[in-house]
Scaffold this motif. Structure first.
Motif, mmCIF file in Angstrom:
data_model
loop_
_atom_site.group_PDB
_atom_site.id
_atom_site.type_symbol
_atom_site.label_atom_id
_atom_site.label_comp_id
_atom_site.label_asym_id
_atom_site.label_seq_id
_atom_site.Cartn_x
_atom_site.Cartn_y
_atom_site.Cartn_z
ATOM 1 N N TYR A 136 0.823 -1.198 0.000
ATOM 2 C CA TYR A 136 0.000 0.000 0.000
ATOM 3 C C TYR A 136 0.865 1.258 0.000
ATOM 4 O O TYR A 136 2.046 1.254 0.371
ATOM 5 C CB TYR A 136 -0.928 0.025 1.215
ATOM 6 C CG TYR A 136 -0.224 0.047 2.546
ATOM 7 C CD1 TYR A 136 0.209 1.235 3.138
ATOM 8 C CD2 TYR A 136 0.022 -1.150 3.236
ATOM 9 C CE1 TYR A 136 0.863 1.240 4.355
ATOM 10 C CE2 TYR A 136 0.677 -1.144 4.460
ATOM 11 C CZ TYR A 136 1.088 0.046 5.009
ATOM 12 O OH TYR A 136 1.752 0.058 6.217
ATOM 13 N N LYS A 138 0.168 5.502 1.047
ATOM 14 C CA LYS A 138 -0.825 6.435 1.574
ATOM 15 C C LYS A 138 -0.193 7.770 1.941
ATOM 16 O O LYS A 138 1.001 7.859 2.248
ATOM 17 C CB LYS A 138 -1.546 5.843 2.780
ATOM 18 C CG LYS A 138 -0.685 5.496 3.964
ATOM 19 C CD LYS A 138 -1.529 4.856 5.074
ATOM 20 C CE LYS A 138 -0.674 4.441 6.260
ATOM 21 N NZ LYS A 138 -1.500 3.803 7.335
ATOM 22 N N ASP A 140 -1.721 11.678 3.807
ATOM 23 C CA ASP A 140 -2.854 12.395 4.387
ATOM 24 C C ASP A 140 -2.353 13.704 4.999
ATOM 25 O O ASP A 140 -1.560 13.683 5.945
ATOM 26 C CB ASP A 140 -3.539 11.544 5.460
ATOM 27 C CG ASP A 140 -4.882 12.128 5.913
ATOM 28 O OD1 ASP A 140 -5.080 13.349 5.770
ATOM 29 O OD2 ASP A 140 -5.723 11.358 6.403
ATOM 30 N N SER A 153 -5.536 13.825 0.399
ATOM 31 C CA SER A 153 -5.165 12.480 0.833
ATOM 32 C C SER A 153 -5.159 11.526 -0.351
ATOM 33 O O SER A 153 -5.804 11.776 -1.373
ATOM 34 C CB SER A 153 -6.138 11.959 1.902
ATOM 35 O OG SER A 153 -7.423 11.746 1.342
ATOM 36 N N PHE A 155 -4.796 7.028 -0.954
ATOM 37 C CA PHE A 155 -4.550 5.675 -0.470
ATOM 38 C C PHE A 155 -4.702 4.709 -1.636
ATOM 39 O O PHE A 155 -5.712 4.731 -2.351
ATOM 40 C CB PHE A 155 -5.525 5.289 0.631
ATOM 41 C CG PHE A 155 -5.368 3.860 1.095
ATOM 42 C CD1 PHE A 155 -4.322 3.498 1.929
ATOM 43 C CD2 PHE A 155 -6.252 2.877 0.665
ATOM 44 C CE1 PHE A 155 -4.162 2.176 2.338
ATOM 45 C CE2 PHE A 155 -6.099 1.558 1.068
ATOM 46 C CZ PHE A 155 -5.044 1.210 1.914
ATOM 47 N N GLU A 157 -3.926 0.439 -2.714
ATOM 48 C CA GLU A 157 -3.554 -0.879 -2.193
ATOM 49 C C GLU A 157 -3.740 -1.944 -3.268
ATOM 50 O O GLU A 157 -4.699 -1.913 -4.045
ATOM 51 C CB GLU A 157 -4.400 -1.245 -0.976
ATOM 52 C CG GLU A 157 -4.021 -2.598 -0.362
ATOM 53 C CD GLU A 157 -4.936 -3.004 0.780
ATOM 54 O OE1 GLU A 157 -4.442 -3.176 1.904
ATOM 55 O OE2 GLU A 157 -6.152 -3.152 0.531
#
Length: 324
Positions: A136, A138, A140, A153, A155, A157
């Protein structure tokens, strides 16, 4: 989806090393759950983590995790299920460019889905163990979680299911890819505009429908690929791929008191990304919500009234405190 609950938390630092932390959440209520975390933080070097969590609930839902076959064969619109998910993860994580977190690990999951109300059919949909590898990325930068005023943000995966004890005798290796991106701006003082885009799809000739993307409801921490969606009840729309767009206008009436309006739009189905008309077409599912929220020491206190033009259904959601 989980109804009411009381959260008990225990957190302790320096259990084994000087830079580790252990945390245990126990949720007591209509549906017992727990979440355990152990993390060794090495900053910009590789960090190590362990996570174990239990999610369980009982609910009437509009999907049967069998691509609609059970509902169609029995001539019913919904099914009551008992859902139990125990997930254990071991992973490593690092930070690069001083902003992004990148991680990878292994996951072992026990999944049981059954119904005690179905007649003349198998009451257990699945009762299998699954082993998968995942990675993953990410980021934020929101200034706060529930009512942000600035930031963005991301994300993403990828998860590959490598093994299953295969209760249904249908398992073949497959992968699931998903990504989310959001941005918040404040063009005028006290007015914020939030935009959030999500996509997800399965990769493989044969996939397991128990890990489909299922949309509907509001006010819960997503488990597996369950996603909130205004205008529809919990776990109403299912498919192995989806594209969703959400836009919210929020006005802070006075300090920590908000009114907001949200619209969400989605296409959900099987293999919708194989053809551009499957996901670039006009959204099949839409929903809207008008809400009021207040920031408090126990988390956000919210009431939202939502509806969908397609079905004419209306739902009112109450959310009290932090989501868990």
């Amino acid at each position: 989806m989980y109804k009411s609950g009381v959260l008990l938390n225990y957190t302790q630092k320096r259990i084994v090393t000087k830079n580790d932390v252990v945390s245990l959440d126990i949720i007591l209520g209509d549906n017992f759950r727990y979440n355990f975390d152990y993390y060794i933080d090495n900053g910009f070097y590789w960090s190590f983590g362990l996570n174990s969590k239990l999610n369980s609930f009982n609910r009437n839902i509009l999907t049967d995790f069998e691509n609609g076959m059970v509902l169609t064969n029995l001539g019913i619109n919904s099914v009551n299920i008992d859902y139990t998910d125990i997930t254990n993860q071991a992973y490593v994580q690092t930070i690069f460019a001083q902003k992004f977190s990148f991680g990878a690990g292994l996951e072992f999951k026990y999944l049981k889905i059954e119904s005690q109300t179905l007649q003349n059919t198998t009451p257990i949909f699945d009762k299998s163990d699954y082993l998968s590898g995942f990675g993953y990325l990410k980021y934020d930068s929101f200034d706060q979680k529930y009512f942000p005023k600035k930031g963005w943000s991301f994300f993403g995966e990828m998860k590959t299911f490598l093994y299953s004890s295969d209760y249904t005798h249908q398992f073949e290796r497959f992968s699931i890819a998903k990504a989310e991106a959001g941005i918040v701006i404040e063009p005028i003082k006290k007015f914020t505009i939030r935009s959030h885009t999500e996509v997800g799809f399965a990769i493989g000739e044969r996939t397991i429908s128990f890990f489909d993307f299922v949309l509907g409801g509001y006010g819960f921490v997503p488990a597996n690929n369950f996603k909130p969606f205004f205008g529809y009840d919990f776990l109403s729309l299912a498919g192995d791929s989806y594209a969703k767009q959400t836009a919210t206008i929020d006005y802070e009436l006075y300090k920590k008191h908000h009114i907001n309006f949200t619209g969400n739009f989605a296409n959900v189905g099987n293999r919708i990304f194989e053809h551009t008309e499957g996901w670039l077409k006009k959204p099949t599912y839409t929903g809207y919500a008008l809400g009021y929220g207040m920031e408090s020491i126990i988390g956000p206190l919210e009431i939202k009234h939502s509806w969908s033009p397609e079905t004419g259904n209306h739902f009112t959601w109450f959310s009290v405190g932090f989501w868990f």
